[in-house]
Design an enzyme around this catalytic site. Structure first.
Site, PDB file in Angstrom:
ATOM      1  N   SER A  56       0.817  -1.202   0.000  1.00 40.72           N
ATOM      2  CA  SER A  56       0.000   0.000   0.000  1.00 40.72           C
ATOM      3  C   SER A  56       0.859   1.264   0.000  1.00 40.72           C
ATOM      4  CB  SER A  56      -0.896   0.004   1.239  1.00 40.72           C
ATOM      5  OG  SER A  56      -1.427   1.289   1.429  1.00 40.72           O
ATOM      6  N   THR A  89     -16.969  -1.815  -1.682  1.00 42.65           N
ATOM      7  CA  THR A  89     -16.946  -2.949  -2.603  1.00 42.65           C
ATOM      8  C   THR A  89     -15.856  -3.972  -2.272  1.00 42.65           C
ATOM      9  OG1 THR A  89     -15.656  -1.548  -4.080  1.00 42.65           O
ATOM     10  CG2 THR A  89     -17.999  -1.773  -4.574  1.00 42.65           C
ATOM     11  N   HIS A 112     -20.606   2.851   7.044  1.00 40.64           N
ATOM     12  CA  HIS A 112     -21.734   2.770   6.102  1.00 40.64           C
ATOM     13  C   HIS A 112     -22.310   1.362   6.238  1.00 40.64           C
ATOM     14  CE1 HIS A 112     -24.309   3.208   2.698  1.00 40.64           C
ATOM     15  NE2 HIS A 112     -23.529   2.630   1.803  1.00 40.64           N
ATOM     16  N   GLY A 138     -13.712  12.769   4.636  1.00 44.89           N
ATOM     17  CA  GLY A 138     -12.664  12.632   5.630  1.00 44.89           C
ATOM     18  C   GLY A 138     -11.834  13.883   5.888  1.00 44.89           C
ATOM     19  N   GLU A 199     -28.484   9.534  -2.732  1.00 46.46           N
ATOM     20  CA  GLU A 199     -27.474   9.739  -3.772  1.00 46.46           C
ATOM     21  C   GLU A 199     -28.014   9.406  -5.161  1.00 46.46           C
ATOM     22  OE1 GLU A 199     -24.452   7.554  -1.811  1.00 46.46           O
ATOM     23  OE2 GLU A 199     -24.886   5.640  -2.751  1.00 46.46           O
TER      24      GLU A 199
HETATM   25  P1  NAD Z   1     -11.433   5.526   0.176  1.00 50.09           P
HETATM   26  O1  NAD Z   1     -11.647   4.956  -1.157  1.00 50.09           O
HETATM   27  O2  NAD Z   1     -11.111   6.972   0.314  1.00 50.09           O
HETATM   28  O3  NAD Z   1     -10.237   4.778   0.917  1.00 50.09           O
HETATM   29  C1  NAD Z   1     -10.154   3.419   0.995  1.00 50.09           C
HETATM   30  C2  NAD Z   1      -8.771   3.001   1.460  1.00 50.09           C
HETATM   31  O4  NAD Z   1      -8.834   1.582   1.638  1.00 50.09           O
HETATM   32  C3  NAD Z   1      -7.653   3.204   0.450  1.00 50.09           C
HETATM   33  O5  NAD Z   1      -7.026   4.434   0.592  1.00 50.09           O
HETATM   34  C4  NAD Z   1      -6.716   2.090   0.843  1.00 50.09           C
HETATM   35  O6  NAD Z   1      -5.912   2.537   1.917  1.00 50.09           O
HETATM   36  C5  NAD Z   1      -7.589   1.015   1.344  1.00 50.09           C
HETATM   37  N1  NAD Z   1      -7.834  -0.122   0.427  1.00 50.09           N
HETATM   38  C6  NAD Z   1      -8.351  -0.065  -0.826  1.00 50.09           C
HETATM   39  N2  NAD Z   1      -8.472  -1.295  -1.340  1.00 50.09           N
HETATM   40  C7  NAD Z   1      -8.031  -2.150  -0.390  1.00 50.09           C
HETATM   41  C8  NAD Z   1      -7.889  -3.553  -0.314  1.00 50.09           C
HETATM   42  N3  NAD Z   1      -8.260  -4.343  -1.337  1.00 50.09           N
HETATM   43  N4  NAD Z   1      -7.403  -4.085   0.836  1.00 50.09           N
HETATM   44  C9  NAD Z   1      -7.040  -3.306   1.868  1.00 50.09           C
HETATM   45  N5  NAD Z   1      -7.142  -1.961   1.848  1.00 50.09           N
HETATM   46  C10 NAD Z   1      -7.619  -1.401   0.736  1.00 50.09           C
HETATM   47  O7  NAD Z   1     -12.699   5.119   1.065  1.00 50.09           O
HETATM   48  P2  NAD Z   1     -13.610   6.082   1.964  1.00 50.09           P
HETATM   49  O8  NAD Z   1     -14.331   7.041   1.097  1.00 50.09           O
HETATM   50  O9  NAD Z   1     -12.808   6.582   3.110  1.00 50.09           O
HETATM   51  O10 NAD Z   1     -14.715   5.027   2.484  1.00 50.09           O
HETATM   52  C11 NAD Z   1     -14.485   4.166   3.570  1.00 50.09           C
HETATM   53  C12 NAD Z   1     -15.818   3.875   4.239  1.00 50.09           C
HETATM   54  O11 NAD Z   1     -16.345   5.096   4.770  1.00 50.09           O
HETATM   55  C13 NAD Z   1     -16.876   3.326   3.304  1.00 50.09           C
HETATM   56  O12 NAD Z   1     -17.654   2.414   4.011  1.00 50.09           O
HETATM   57  C14 NAD Z   1     -17.709   4.558   2.974  1.00 50.09           C
HETATM   58  O13 NAD Z   1     -19.041   4.244   2.616  1.00 50.09           O
HETATM   59  C15 NAD Z   1     -17.661   5.282   4.293  1.00 50.09           C
HETATM   60  N6  NAD Z   1     -17.933   6.718   4.252  1.00 50.09           N
HETATM   61  C16 NAD Z   1     -17.262   7.532   3.378  1.00 50.09           C
HETATM   62  C17 NAD Z   1     -17.496   8.888   3.389  1.00 50.09           C
HETATM   63  C18 NAD Z   1     -16.748   9.832   2.460  1.00 50.09           C
HETATM   64  O14 NAD Z   1     -17.127  10.973   2.365  1.00 50.09           O
HETATM   65  N7  NAD Z   1     -15.700   9.417   1.777  1.00 50.09           N
HETATM   66  C19 NAD Z   1     -18.423   9.439   4.290  1.00 50.09           C
HETATM   67  C20 NAD Z   1     -19.060   8.592   5.198  1.00 50.09           C
HETATM   68  C21 NAD Z   1     -18.810   7.235   5.162  1.00 50.09           C
END
Ligand code: NAD
Ligand code: MG
Length: 351
Positions: A56, A89, A112, A138, A199
């Site tokens: 990573s 996903t 979520h 975030g 959404e």
């Molecule tokens: P993101 O896509 O920004 O980050 C995901 C991170 O997961 C990546 O940076 C990486 O570090 C890691 N990752 C990716 N693939 C991977 C794998 N196969 N194995 C291990 N690690 C892996 O995701 P996000 O937007 O922070 O979302 C995370 C959760 O938060 C989700 O459930 C989303 O629904 C929820 N959420 C997001 C937001 C938002 O505004 N982004 C708001 C509320 C809730």
């Protein structure tokens, strides 16, 4: 007008951070939410291990920030709370890899509800399954915390194996700053279904369809694409900002009387109650009966054929090129978006 809250809202005084004194949190993922949760928890004095794959690219970022990084399964095994902050996903696959580390009395926590609500992750009965979900991207979870403030959040308890799952979830919400603003109680079902509906019908789906149809109507009638772009796409932000600040009346009070009268009388020509409600109820039905979830899960299992095609078509929409040229030619609200762009760069996804 509704004049009373129908839900419970929790603030700092309702949460006891000492609940997390002997607790280690594994934050899986270091993206938008992951970096903010890990850093806020760490600075609130909670033991944090960031769970990331060996290759990573976020590893260096997390370590440079002073955080401990381990492989997801190792982090989860050492932790009492496992926070799933990898993309929705990929969560089922990550869960498979870490589930052996979930002992009786541990907590699996989400931001979520999708994978729990639609049965893609089925944790054992002896672990807590909770949700602490900031209602914000975030970078704002992080930035507001650093200023001594917080963003609003949601808390939900799906499974309470220890009898104090909610107290623990509220302590977590406090440690990331959310109770400084207010944390609303909900359920996995309500959060998942309202999030998907919102959404699809309004925020991402409804708004963009409205913009594109407005743009195309003007262009097809012979008006210049630049004018159409300004009127139907770019200016939406100005209107939404007013509604965000002070509700619908703040917006109506700020636009001209002509715009107000025209909007109040003509809006329904376009989004009329019968047609809009019929479509929205269909969206909601497909969310509620799981049809949307099944479709999206199967897309992800087959390398996303429709998703890729739709994305390509959106990218090729005339309005995209017009917008790009306009952004180069004139500054479209640059001052306000600068701040966001700068902070988004620190949130690099590592895939
Ligand atoms: P993101 O896509 O920004 O980050 C995901 C991170 O997961 C990546 O940076 C990486 O570090 C890691 N990752 C990716 N693939 C991977 C794998 N196969 N194995 C291990 N690690 C892996 O995701 P996000 O937007 O922070 O979302 C995370 C959760 O938060 C989700 O459930 C989303 O629904 C929820 N959420 C997001 C937001 C938002 O505004 N982004 C708001 C509320 C809730
Ligand atoms: Mg454990």
């Amino acid at each position: 007008m509704a004049d009373e809250f129908t839900t419970t809202v929790y603030y700092d005084d309702d949460a006891d951070e000492s609940m997390l004194d002997d607790t280690t949190v594994a934050v899986l993922g270091y993206g938008s939410q992951g970096h903010a949760h890990a850093l806020n928890l760490h600075e609130s004095g909670v033991d944090v291990i960031v769970g990331l794959r060996e290759n990573s690219s976020s590893r260096a970022d997390a370590e440079d920030a002073g955080l401990t990084v381990k492989a997801p399964d190792v982090a989860a095994a050492e932790a009492d709370i496992v926070k799933m902050l990898v993309p929705d996903t990929v969560q089922p696959a990550v869960y498979e890899a870490i589930s052996d580390g979930l002992e009786a009395g541990d907590t699996l926590q989400f931001a979520h509800g999708f994978n729990i609500h639609y049965g893609q992750i089925e944790p054992p009965e002896d672990v807590n399954v909770t949700m602490v979900a900031p209602k914000s991207p975030g970078h704002l979870v992080r930035r507001t915390y650093e200023r001594g403030e917080g963003v609003p959040g949601l808390v939900a308890i799906y499974q309470d194996a220890t009898g104090d799952a909610k107290e623990q979830a509220l302590a977590y919400a406090k440690a990331i700053g959310c109770t400084r603003s207010g944390v609303i109680e909900t359920t996995f079902q309500e959060e998942t279904e309202t999030d998907l509906f919102g959404e699809q019908a309004v925020l991402c789906g409804g708004v963009t369809e409205l913009m594109k149809q407005g743009y195309e109507t003007l262009v097809d009638a012979g008006y210049s694409p630049e004018m159409a772009y300004f009127e139907c796409i770019n200016e939406v932000k100005l209107i939404v900002d007013l509604i965000y600040e002070g509700g619908l009346m703040e917006m109506w009070n700020s636009v001209s009387d002509t715009a107000e009268y025209g909007g109040l009388t003509r809006g329904e020509y376009v989004v009329d109650e019968d047609v809009a409600r019929e479509g929205m109820e269909q969206v909601l039905e497909e969310v509620q009966n799981g049809e949307f979830a099944r479709e999206w899960i199967s897309e992800n299992q087959t390398n996303r054929p429709s998703y890729k095609q739709l994305r390509q078509a959106e990218q090729e929409h005339d309005a995209e090129g017009v917008g790009e040229r306009l952004r180069e030619a004139v500054s479209l609200g640059q001052s306000e978006s600068d701040e966001k762009e700068n902070t988004e760069e620190e949130v690099t996804a590592d895939d």
